[in-house]
Write an enzyme that holds these catalytic residues in place. Structure first.
Site, short mmCIF file in Angstrom:
data_model
loop_
_atom_site.label_atom_id
_atom_site.label_comp_id
_atom_site.label_asym_id
_atom_site.label_seq_id
_atom_site.Cartn_x
_atom_site.Cartn_y
_atom_site.Cartn_z
N HIS A 1 48.39 -2.04 -18.11
CA HIS A 1 47.26 -2.09 -17.92
C HIS A 1 46.29 -1.26 -18.90
O HIS A 1 46.39 0.11 -18.90
CB HIS A 1 47.38 -2.27 -16.82
CG HIS A 1 47.59 -0.92 -16.42
ND1 HIS A 1 46.51 0.31 -15.87
CD2 HIS A 1 48.98 -0.90 -15.17
CE1 HIS A 1 47.98 1.31 -15.08
NE2 HIS A 1 48.90 0.77 -14.97
N ASP B 1 43.45 -0.24 -17.19
CA ASP B 1 42.31 0.36 -16.04
C ASP B 1 42.82 1.57 -15.18
O ASP B 1 44.73 1.63 -15.31
CB ASP B 1 42.30 -0.78 -15.09
CG ASP B 1 43.05 -1.43 -13.72
OD1 ASP B 1 44.29 -1.82 -14.98
OD2 ASP B 1 43.24 -1.41 -12.47
N ASP C 1 49.18 6.95 -16.53
CA ASP C 1 49.91 5.94 -16.22
C ASP C 1 48.22 5.35 -16.35
O ASP C 1 46.79 5.68 -16.00
CB ASP C 1 49.67 6.02 -14.29
CG ASP C 1 49.63 4.57 -13.77
OD1 ASP C 1 50.16 3.71 -14.61
OD2 ASP C 1 49.63 4.65 -12.66
N GLU D 1 45.33 -3.98 -12.58
CA GLU D 1 46.44 -3.90 -12.45
C GLU D 1 46.49 -2.32 -10.78
O GLU D 1 47.39 -2.74 -9.71
CB GLU D 1 47.59 -2.75 -13.11
CG GLU D 1 48.72 -3.65 -13.19
CD GLU D 1 49.10 -1.60 -12.20
OE1 GLU D 1 50.50 -1.43 -11.58
OE2 GLU D 1 48.48 -0.93 -12.25
N GLU D 2 45.85 -1.87 -11.06
CA GLU D 2 45.30 0.15 -9.73
C GLU D 2 44.02 -1.50 -8.75
O GLU D 2 44.83 -0.16 -7.40
CB GLU D 2 44.26 0.57 -10.99
CG GLU D 2 46.00 1.50 -11.88
CD GLU D 2 46.67 1.73 -11.16
OE1 GLU D 2 47.17 1.58 -10.15
OE2 GLU D 2 46.92 2.78 -12.12
#
Ligand SMILES: [Zn+2]
Length: 374
Positions: free
Chosen positions: A66, A68, A99, A133-134
């Site tokens: 991801h 984001d 991340d 995703e977050e």
């Protein structure tokens, strides 16, 4: 290394707070197109999603990631600005460093290396990226998965670049995740004056015993590959703020992290039974944020373990701990799925960072896994 570090920095410079991709995918698309990947975009709501594929043969190895990131939190608490990547003491700092912009950069460089060295390999390689995703995952990875399912395009092996490692790169590979189920519970009483309790019904008092019972209950008898199912209360609200009013209502939010030993339905029924036994007037709303998934040890886990032993000189542990990830959307399609990436020790934190030395190592690991699988 220069190029890999530069790509990671370039990605960090883009303030892609979920679900905004902020141009990260443009950078990646440019590079994948050069290699001959076919590119498809699946925008949904404010999110951008990418499916890029190289080759038509089986098996299909997919890298999942991801672009984001989570919000920065108070910027003045950061040692250097979150979207201005900076290297200090061997670490690259910036929001998304671990991340998972380092992971995304490692995927791209590993694929470039692999395709350059193996121009006529068997099988196919895909990259699935989402910018949601977050936050709201419903406009992210599942949109691409639905399109793939519709045209019967099957992923055989999926490597998710989530920061799975703990103390050092490669010490943990995740081959499953617990499920996550949220509840919003309202317990009703009757508001009144504290001096006249016989005319009221205290919602806090009636909730104490039942909440205690929920907290101490054992929800499953364990699972060989998962930690036991746990309930955590995250929020409680009751009372008017005045000290002479008996509250008429208590609101409570709790979350289950559950193993495959119990189903969502069983958990819901069990909670309802406890609430009924306490003869409460209540309302409960459920929200399922993810079913558990598990990839039994097999070709993908074996390959990843072997590569890490050969390249990094350590033996990784297979784990099903931690939070949720988009891997939960790929596993139900029948693919073998793992999460393998850098250390998660500063994920979502102020001064998020990644060890610079780990970037190249991760590229090497991804590259060798591709060599072994294809
Ligand atoms: Zn992540």
């Amino acid at each position: 290394m220069g190029d890999l570090l530069e790509l990671t920095k370039e990605l960090i410079r883009k303030p892609s707070i979920t679900p905004n991709d902020a141009g990260c995918m443009d950078l990646i698309i440019l590079r994948l197109k050069k290699l001959g990947f076919s590119i498809e975009l699946f925008p949904a709501g404010a999110a951008q999603n990418l499916w890029a594929r190289f080759g038509t043969q089986k098996p299909l190895v997919c890298f999942l990631g991801h672009t984001d990131v989570v919000p920065t939190g108070p910027i003045d608490k950061w040692t250097s600005p979150p979207f201005s990547p900076e290297i200090r003491d061997g670490y690259l700092y910036g929001r998304g460093a671990c991340d998972m912009k380092a992971g995304v950069a490692a995927i791209i460089v590993a694929i470039e290396n692999y395709v350059r060295n193996n121009p006529t390999s068997n099988g196919s390689i895909a990259v699935l990226l989402s910018s949601s995703e977050e936050g709201d995952s419903s406009i992210g990875t599942p949109v691409v998965v639905a399109a793939l399912e519709k045209r019967h395009e099957k992923i055989d092996y999926c490597i998710t670049a989530e920061p799975s490692s703990d103390k050092c790169l490669g010490d943990i590979i995740r081959n499953g995740r617990r499920g996550s189920l949220n509840a919003k519970l309202i317990i009703y009483g009757k508001q009144g004056h504290v001096a006249f309790p016989h005319n009221a019904d205290n919602a806090i008092h009636k909730s104490l015993a039942v909440l205690h019972e929920l907290v101490i209950k054992k929800w499953d008898n364990g699972h060989t590959n998962f930690p036991e199912t746990k309930l955590q209360i995250s929020n409680i609200q009751a009372g008017t703020g005045a000290n002479n009013v008996i509250p008429g209502e208590l609101q409570c939010e709790f979350n289950f992290r559950f193993s495959p030993s119990v189903t969502v339905d069983e958990l819901k029924k069990c909670v309802a039974k406890i609430l009924e036994q306490h003869k409460l007037n209540y309302k409960i709303d459920w929200q399922l944020s993810g079913e558990p998934f598990f990839t039994a040890p097999g070709k993908l886990t074996q390959t990843a373990i072997q590569v890490i032993q050969d390249e990094l000189g350590i033996t990784p542990e297979l784990s099903t701990g931690g939070g949720t990830s988009d891997a939960r959307f790929i596993a139900p399609t029948g693919a073998q799925v793992i999460e393998l990436g850098v250390s998660n020790q500063t994920a979502h934190q102020i001064d998020e960072r990644v060890k610079v030395d780990d970037l190249e190592k991760l590229v090497l690991v991804y590259e060798k896994i591709l060599e072994q699988l294809l």
